[in-house]
Design a protein around this motif. Structure first.
Motif, mmCIF file in Angstrom:
data_model
loop_
_atom_site.group_PDB
_atom_site.id
_atom_site.type_symbol
_atom_site.label_atom_id
_atom_site.label_comp_id
_atom_site.label_asym_id
_atom_site.label_seq_id
_atom_site.Cartn_x
_atom_site.Cartn_y
_atom_site.Cartn_z
ATOM 1 N N GLU A 45 0.759 -1.226 0.199
ATOM 2 C CA GLU A 45 -0.134 0.420 -0.411
ATOM 3 C C GLU A 45 1.128 1.142 -0.167
ATOM 4 O O GLU A 45 2.001 0.711 0.102
ATOM 5 N N PHE A 46 0.758 2.258 -0.515
ATOM 6 C CA PHE A 46 0.707 3.657 -0.752
ATOM 7 C C PHE A 46 1.204 4.089 0.571
ATOM 8 O O PHE A 46 -0.034 4.055 1.567
ATOM 9 N N VAL A 47 2.573 5.023 1.044
ATOM 10 C CA VAL A 47 2.079 6.049 1.809
ATOM 11 C C VAL A 47 2.587 6.785 1.585
ATOM 12 O O VAL A 47 1.917 7.530 2.812
ATOM 13 N N ALA A 48 4.026 7.300 1.039
ATOM 14 C CA ALA A 48 4.044 8.771 0.962
ATOM 15 C C ALA A 48 4.082 8.572 -0.374
ATOM 16 O O ALA A 48 5.743 7.483 -0.568
ATOM 17 N N SER A 58 2.627 13.674 -0.847
ATOM 18 C CA SER A 58 0.985 13.188 -1.280
ATOM 19 C C SER A 58 0.720 12.195 0.259
ATOM 20 O O SER A 58 2.423 11.885 0.130
ATOM 21 N N ASP A 59 0.225 11.941 1.160
ATOM 22 C CA ASP A 59 0.633 10.932 2.237
ATOM 23 C C ASP A 59 -0.983 10.006 1.858
ATOM 24 O O ASP A 59 -1.852 11.066 1.647
ATOM 25 N N ALA A 60 -0.650 8.669 2.549
ATOM 26 C CA ALA A 60 -1.772 8.408 2.977
ATOM 27 C C ALA A 60 -2.611 9.046 3.670
ATOM 28 O O ALA A 60 -2.475 9.076 4.443
ATOM 29 N N ASP A 61 -4.345 8.650 4.233
ATOM 30 C CA ASP A 61 -5.120 9.489 5.474
ATOM 31 C C ASP A 61 -3.982 9.058 6.493
ATOM 32 O O ASP A 61 -4.543 9.438 7.730
ATOM 33 N N SER A 62 -4.273 7.399 6.641
ATOM 34 C CA SER A 62 -3.452 6.471 7.476
ATOM 35 C C SER A 62 -2.362 6.659 7.644
ATOM 36 O O SER A 62 -2.520 6.882 9.436
ATOM 37 N N VAL A 63 -1.567 8.343 7.430
ATOM 38 C CA VAL A 63 -0.214 7.998 7.711
ATOM 39 C C VAL A 63 -0.424 9.862 8.400
ATOM 40 O O VAL A 63 0.744 10.388 8.476
ATOM 41 N N LYS A 64 -1.328 10.859 7.702
ATOM 42 C CA LYS A 64 -1.645 11.899 7.694
ATOM 43 C C LYS A 64 -1.355 12.236 9.224
ATOM 44 O O LYS A 64 -1.854 12.141 9.676
ATOM 45 N N GLY A 65 -0.809 13.606 9.033
ATOM 46 C CA GLY A 65 -0.446 13.776 10.368
ATOM 47 C C GLY A 65 0.491 13.682 11.214
ATOM 48 O O GLY A 65 0.967 13.952 11.784
ATOM 49 N N PRO A 101 5.442 10.102 -12.928
ATOM 50 C CA PRO A 101 4.165 10.461 -12.565
ATOM 51 C C PRO A 101 3.319 11.160 -12.804
ATOM 52 O O PRO A 101 3.814 11.878 -12.763
ATOM 53 N N THR A 102 2.214 10.514 -13.139
ATOM 54 C CA THR A 102 1.176 11.086 -13.788
ATOM 55 C C THR A 102 0.061 11.364 -12.031
ATOM 56 O O THR A 102 -0.765 11.456 -12.394
ATOM 57 N N ARG A 103 0.947 9.966 -11.679
ATOM 58 C CA ARG A 103 -0.123 9.579 -10.251
ATOM 59 C C ARG A 103 0.798 8.954 -8.832
ATOM 60 O O ARG A 103 0.769 7.958 -9.219
ATOM 61 N N LEU A 104 1.026 10.364 -8.001
ATOM 62 C CA LEU A 104 2.263 9.229 -6.699
ATOM 63 C C LEU A 104 1.417 8.059 -6.679
ATOM 64 O O LEU A 104 2.492 7.407 -5.704
ATOM 65 N N ASP A 106 -0.162 5.541 -7.082
ATOM 66 C CA ASP A 106 -0.011 5.309 -7.879
ATOM 67 C C ASP A 106 1.134 3.720 -7.886
ATOM 68 O O ASP A 106 1.947 4.075 -8.893
ATOM 69 N N VAL A 107 0.726 2.423 -7.429
ATOM 70 C CA VAL A 107 1.842 1.765 -7.498
ATOM 71 C C VAL A 107 2.901 0.945 -8.995
ATOM 72 O O VAL A 107 4.305 1.177 -8.584
ATOM 73 N N SER A 108 2.237 0.969 -10.054
ATOM 74 C CA SER A 108 1.852 0.809 -11.322
ATOM 75 C C SER A 108 2.422 2.075 -11.658
ATOM 76 O O SER A 108 3.953 1.185 -12.998
ATOM 77 N N GLN A 109 3.074 3.570 -11.002
ATOM 78 C CA GLN A 109 3.788 3.875 -12.031
ATOM 79 C C GLN A 109 5.512 4.242 -11.503
ATOM 80 O O GLN A 109 6.225 4.790 -11.815
ATOM 81 N N TYR A 110 5.630 3.155 -10.002
ATOM 82 C CA TYR A 110 7.222 3.486 -10.044
ATOM 83 C C TYR A 110 7.367 2.769 -10.330
ATOM 84 O O TYR A 110 7.359 1.018 -10.535
#
Length: 123
Positions: A45-48, A58-65, A101-104, A106-110
């Motif tokens: 899953e994406f983190v940041a 960009s940050d995932a909601d689960s780690v924001k803040g 990347p067009t979508r930070l 998106d794991v497929s962008q990396y």
């Protein structure tokens, strides 16, 4: 591009850790960089993530803040400062590089991935 992640470890709930990802190779400072994580039995899953310039993140909601991504292009290094860690943050953390990347998130962008560094948060 070669990526080397480090800084993981065993900590207690509420503690902090800083992960580092050293990049080497062709034009690595021109790539967007991201952190992803994978817990046992779960999907990655994406983190940041942070753009090449460092001006946008960009940050995932689960780690924001709690988590902050940053980069030092002079050192070709990206950091993930993790504060107020929770047991649910336990995972293998990967850094990754994306050329355009067009979508930070998106794991497929990396296109390039490091080997991962393990973070374990005990309750």
């Amino acid at each position: 591009v070669q990526l080397q992640a480090s800084g993981g470890g065993l900590v207690q709930t509420g503690d902090s850790l800083r992960l580092s990802c050293a990049a080497s190779g062709r034009a690595s400072s021109s790539f967007a960089m991201g952190w992803f994580r994978q817990a046992p039995g779960k999907e990655r899953e994406f983190v940041a993530a942070i753009t090449a310039s460092g001006l946008s993140t960009s940050d995932a909601d689960s780690v924001k803040g709690r988590f902050t991504i940053s980069r030092d292009n002079a050192k070709n290094t990206v950091y993930l400062q993790m504060n107020s860690l929770k047991p649910e943050d336990t995972a293998l953390y990967y850094c990754a590089a994306a050329p355009r990347p067009t979508r930070l998130r998106d794991v497929s962008q990396y296109a390039y991935w490091g080997q991962g560094t393990l973070v374990t948060v005990s309750s």
